[in-house]
Design a protein around this motif. Structure first.
Motif, short mmCIF file in Angstrom:
data_model
loop_
_atom_site.label_atom_id
_atom_site.label_comp_id
_atom_site.label_asym_id
_atom_site.label_seq_id
_atom_site.Cartn_x
_atom_site.Cartn_y
_atom_site.Cartn_z
N THR A 31 -9.29 50.27 91.09
CA THR A 31 -8.00 50.64 90.49
C THR A 31 -8.04 50.52 88.97
N SER A 49 -2.50 53.00 93.14
CA SER A 49 -2.27 52.21 94.34
C SER A 49 -2.26 53.08 95.59
N TYR A 52 -5.88 54.06 96.25
CA TYR A 52 -6.56 52.84 96.71
C TYR A 52 -6.19 52.55 98.16
N SER A 300 -4.97 45.58 94.34
CA SER A 300 -3.97 46.44 93.69
C SER A 300 -2.94 45.61 92.94
#
Length: 552
Positions: A31, A49, A52, A300
């Motif tokens: 990230t 996010s 991810y 995250s």
């Protein structure tokens, strides 16, 4: 530690350690790379996010098919080697700065993990199915789990140093190298595997692979496409274009429906004596989804917390050591052209382009005024991805203590059952979230940076919960699964992890929507407490199923 365990354990331990070295090195910077405005893709918190969450969800969805193929056709050795090579190649390609290449690399990692992850865990369980090792199964999985975390701990130091010295690409290459070392170590242990790597073949009553493709995989792809297309593509001017927050989330949820149906059909079509064990496993799979949703925030939301809200400045001997090891970088306190963030650290874009402003580096935004350096001077801050080593560091420290604790209880015939351990693991994990609620209040909701010890405490508590739950989950799947679908049920465990991972991405993508970050963590606490209550409600029945099948 090794003497009372199968001779294959050290090789599986080390191969998994190196595989996790590569995976967690990549996850630790993923990230950060996506959000890097200069050398990455300048994604917002929500965009990074969401990608991810989708990525780590798919990484744990493919073990469903990987376990099936290994069980019936390839066997475990071939599957593990093929998966490892694919993952290594994917890591090498990931640092090539191109979105199409990034997606191709992610695909290789996703498919490769499907072949590697469930089958090395199943192979380990095969050795502990022998009478002489049965009582050591939980301990064996705990040791194996420590191997995972040794790799996860050391990798971030290499990732930080290579990124600071040479750039993102070389950090991703180190992940690939680690994966290839893992494959070599696995092959070196071949003589100790015997017939444990052999495929089980197609058993009477098994659904033909062609039917699985036709009735499960094809519908999964079709459902995923439908989920993606419903309501169109999300954009800055069409914010409400998705059902569950983003098109990728819609696609994933829809794609999971046929797979979830498949696992349900295993229960309804099982032999009478296999129904209760399969039902017990499916109920555990459902509950632990919420654990993974919160736990996987480490890559995250908690990485964002380390990056934006944690005091990372170092000085003196610490600064000298970190600088010499290339684990810290210097930033200068002076105004220059930089990306524009609002008061809540939300990256500002216009027509997809990052807005620029003349200001101090964003790190200084919430440094207390009395701690700000003089104009033009530099401070050293440790690399953000090092925070990813806190959790595996705790695992390495705590695993021997947890193993010793349960060994002590076993010697007194007071060791709790595996379902009971999982229930307490969920409760302990819920308590860890309260640490972050306190951290938000101490930092005046992000207006001031807080000590890294808040993260250390949070990870320390959730690690205890993790050690009660995660290795126990692998163990209980190995114990309760009907022999002809062991790897397939291991894939079911990873399916629940996959759904939890995607939910984690959904939670993290909502980070910017909470003006009071404490509310973000209160939601996580509520989810874990709900899972805890469900699990304790199931414990009595699960214990009975295990007892009836002669399993501790």
């Amino acid at each position: 530690m090794w003497k009372s365990h199968p001779k294959a354990l050290p090789y599986l331990f080390l191969s998994e350690m190196w595989e996790r070295f590569g995976y967690y090195l990549m996850i630790g910077i993923f990230t950060l790379y996506l959000k890097d405005v200069e050398a990455g893709f300048a994604m917002t918190e929500k965009e990074a996010s969401d990608l991810y969450g989708t990525f780590i969800a798919l990484v744990f969805l493919t073990p469903f098919i990987g376990g099936l193929v290994a069980d019936r056709y390839l066997g475990y050795k071939k599957s593990i080697v093929i998966g490892g090579i694919m993952m290594g190649a994917g890591y090498f390609m990931m640092g090539i700065h191109s979105l199409p290449m990034l997606y191709l690399a992610m695909t290789l990692v996703i498919v490769g993990n499907g072949f590697f992850k469930p089958n090395i865990s199943t192979l380990l369980g095969n050795f502990y199915n022998e009478d002489q090792y049965k009582e050591k199964k939980d301990e064996g999985y705990n040791i194996f789990y420590m191997g995972i975390n040794v790799g996860a701990f050391i990798c971030n130091f290499f990732g930080a140093a290579l990124q600071i010295l040479l750039g993102w690409q070389y950090a991703f290459m180190a992940a690939g190298l680690g994966m290839f070392i893992g494959v070599i170590v696995f092959l070196l242990g071949t003589k100790h595997y015997g017939d444990k790597t052999d495929k089980k073949g197609i058993q009477e009553g098994d659904m033909p692979f062609s039917k699985i493709v036709l009735y499960i995989l094809v519908p999964s792809v079709v459902f995923g496409v439908i989920g993606w297309l419903i309501k169109g593509v999300q954009s800055d001017v069409n914010l409400d274009s998705a059902i569950f927050g983003s098109d990728s989330t819609d696609a994933f949820i829809f794609a999971c429906l046929p797979v979830v149906y498949f696992y349900g059909s295993l229960y309804f079509k099982a032999k009478p004596e296999e129904k209760r064990p399969i039902g017990a496993l499916l109920s555990i799979f459902a509950v632990v989804i919420l654990f993974w949703a919160v736990f996987k925030l480490n890559g995250s939301a908690l990485t964002t917390w380390a990056d934006r809200y944690t005091d990372r400045e170092i000085s003196g001997t610490t600064q000298a050591v970190f600088s010499n090891l290339k684990l810290a970088k210097d930033i200068e306190y002076k105004k220059d052209s930089t990306e524009l963030y609002d008061a809540s650290f939300r990256l500002q874009k216009e027509n997809g382009e990052v807005k620029k402003v003349v200001d101090y580096p964003i790190y200084f935004r919430n440094v207390e005024k009395e701690k700000l350096p003089q104009e033009g001077s530099k401070v050293s801050i440790w690399a953000t991805n090092l925070s990813q080593s806190i959790n595996p560091g705790w695992v390495i420290i705590l695993t021997p203590l947890v193993v010793a604790f349960f060994t002590f209880l076993r010697s007194r015939k007071k060791e709790p059952s595996t379902p009971t351990k999982i229930a307490f693991g969920l409760l302990i994990s819920a308590l860890s979230v309260l640490v972050m609620v306190a951290a938000v209040h101490i930092g005046n909701n992000g207006m001031e940076k807080v000590s890294v010890w808040w993260l250390v405490a949070n990870y320390g508590i959730i690690t205890i919960g993790e050690l009660f739950l995660s290795p126990m989950g692998l163990s209980i799947v190995s114990k309760l699964s009907p022999k002809n679908i062991t790897a397939l049920m291991m894939g079911g465990w990873f399916l629940s992890t996959s759904i939890g991972n995607k939910l984690s991405g959904v939670l993290a993508s909502m980070w910017d929507q909470y003006d009071d970050k404490a509310n973000f963590f209160w939601v996580n606490f509520g989810l874990l407490m709900f899972a805890t209550i469900l699990m304790f409600a199931l414990v009595k029945n699960l214990n009975k199923v295990m007892k009836d099948h002669g399993i501790n």
